[in-house]
Scaffold this motif. Structure first.
Motif, short mmCIF file in Angstrom:
data_model
loop_
_atom_site.label_atom_id
_atom_site.label_comp_id
_atom_site.label_asym_id
_atom_site.label_seq_id
_atom_site.Cartn_x
_atom_site.Cartn_y
_atom_site.Cartn_z
N ALA A 19 0.83 -1.21 0.00
CA ALA A 19 0.00 0.00 0.00
C ALA A 19 0.87 1.26 0.00
O ALA A 19 0.58 2.23 -0.72
N LYS A 20 1.92 1.23 0.80
CA LYS A 20 2.80 2.41 0.87
C LYS A 20 3.51 2.64 -0.46
O LYS A 20 3.63 3.79 -0.91
N ALA A 21 3.98 1.57 -1.08
CA ALA A 21 4.69 1.72 -2.36
C ALA A 21 3.72 2.19 -3.46
O ALA A 21 4.07 3.04 -4.30
N ILE A 22 2.49 1.66 -3.46
CA ILE A 22 1.50 2.09 -4.46
C ILE A 22 1.18 3.57 -4.25
O ILE A 22 1.08 4.34 -5.22
N LYS A 27 1.69 9.28 -5.96
CA LYS A 27 2.20 10.64 -5.70
C LYS A 27 3.21 11.07 -6.76
O LYS A 27 3.28 12.24 -7.12
N SER A 28 3.98 10.11 -7.28
CA SER A 28 4.99 10.44 -8.29
C SER A 28 4.33 10.98 -9.56
O SER A 28 4.98 11.64 -10.37
N GLU A 29 3.04 10.69 -9.73
CA GLU A 29 2.30 11.21 -10.90
C GLU A 29 1.39 12.37 -10.49
O GLU A 29 0.44 12.70 -11.19
N ALA A 137 1.44 4.33 -10.29
CA ALA A 137 1.66 5.37 -11.30
C ALA A 137 0.73 5.15 -12.50
O ALA A 137 0.13 6.09 -13.02
N ARG A 138 0.57 3.88 -12.90
CA ARG A 138 -0.33 3.61 -14.04
C ARG A 138 -1.79 3.90 -13.69
O ARG A 138 -2.54 4.41 -14.51
#
Ligand SMILES: Cc1cc2nc3c(=O)[nH]c(=O)nc-3n(C[C@H](O)[C@H](O)[C@H](O)COP(=O)(O)O)c2cc1C
Length: 142
Positions: A19-22, A27-29, A137-138
Motif C-alpha cells: 500500500a505504501k509503495a502504491i 504521488k509520483s504522478e 503510477a499507471r
C-alpha cells in the motif's frame, strides 16, 4: 483527475508495504492521494472518493479478511458503480483465487476495474515494491 484513497488491511505488514509503495507511485504522478488503514475510514467516507485502491491479503481459505475488511467492502459495494477501482494484496500458499473472486465481485458492482489485481507472494522484495509503485503510477493515468 479525482482524489484517490488507498485503503488496506494487513495482519503482518506485507499488504501494508504494498500500500505504501502504491501510494508513492500515485504521488509520483501528482495524484492527490490519501492512505488509510481500513480501521481509519468509514464506508461513507471512502465513497466520497472517485478513485479507490483497495488492498487485502488472502485470508481464511481464499477469502478477504473477515473481521474488518470484508464488512467494509460489503458496505461500499453498493456504491462502487462508476468509480475507478484497483485491487491488490499479498498471499501465501494459494494461487490467487481470492483475488480472482474479488475482481469478479468488484466488476459485478459496475465499477471500472483497473488491470488485474496486483498480487505479491508474502513479503514484497525491492523489485516487488517497484512493481507496486509502477502499478500506482499507471492507475493515476487510468
Ligand atoms: C489466518 C490466515 C489465513 C490465510 N489464508 C491464506 C489463503 O487461503 N491463501 C493464501 O494464499 N494465503 C493465505 N494466508 C497467507 C497470507 O495471505 C500471507 O501471509 C500474506 O502475506 C499476509 O499479508 P499481510 O502481511 O498483509 O497480512 C493466510 C494467512 C493467515 C494468517
Amino acid at each position: 483527475m479525482g482524489k484517490t484513497a488507498v485503503v488496506y488491511w494487513s495482519g503482518t505488514g506485507n499488504t501494508e508495504a504494498m500500500a505504501k509503495a502504491i501510494t508513492e507511485g500515485l504521488k509520483s504522478e501528482n495524484s492527490e492521494v490519501t492512505l488509510y488503514n481500513v480501521s481509519e475510514i468509514t464506508a461513507e467516507q471512502a465513497l466520497d472518493f472517485e478513485r479507490l485502491v483497495l488492498g487485502c491479503p488472502s485470508m481464511g481459505a481464499e477469502v478477504l479478511e473477515e473481521m474488518e475488511f470484508d464488512p467494509f467492502f460489503s458496505d461500499i459495494e453498493k456504491g462502487l458503480s462508476g468509480k475507478k477501482v484497483a485491487l491488490f494484496g499479498s498471499y501465501g500458499w494459494g494461487d490467487g483465487e481470492w483475488m480472482r473472486d474479488w475482481q469478479s465481485r468488484t466488476e459485478a458492482t459496475g465499477a471500472s476495474l483497473f488491470e488485474e489485481g496486483l498480487i505479491i507472494n508474502e513479503t514484497p522484495s525491492e523489485d516487488d515494491l517497484a512493481q507496486c509503485a509502477q502499478f500506482g503510477a499507471r492507475f493515476s493515468r487510468f
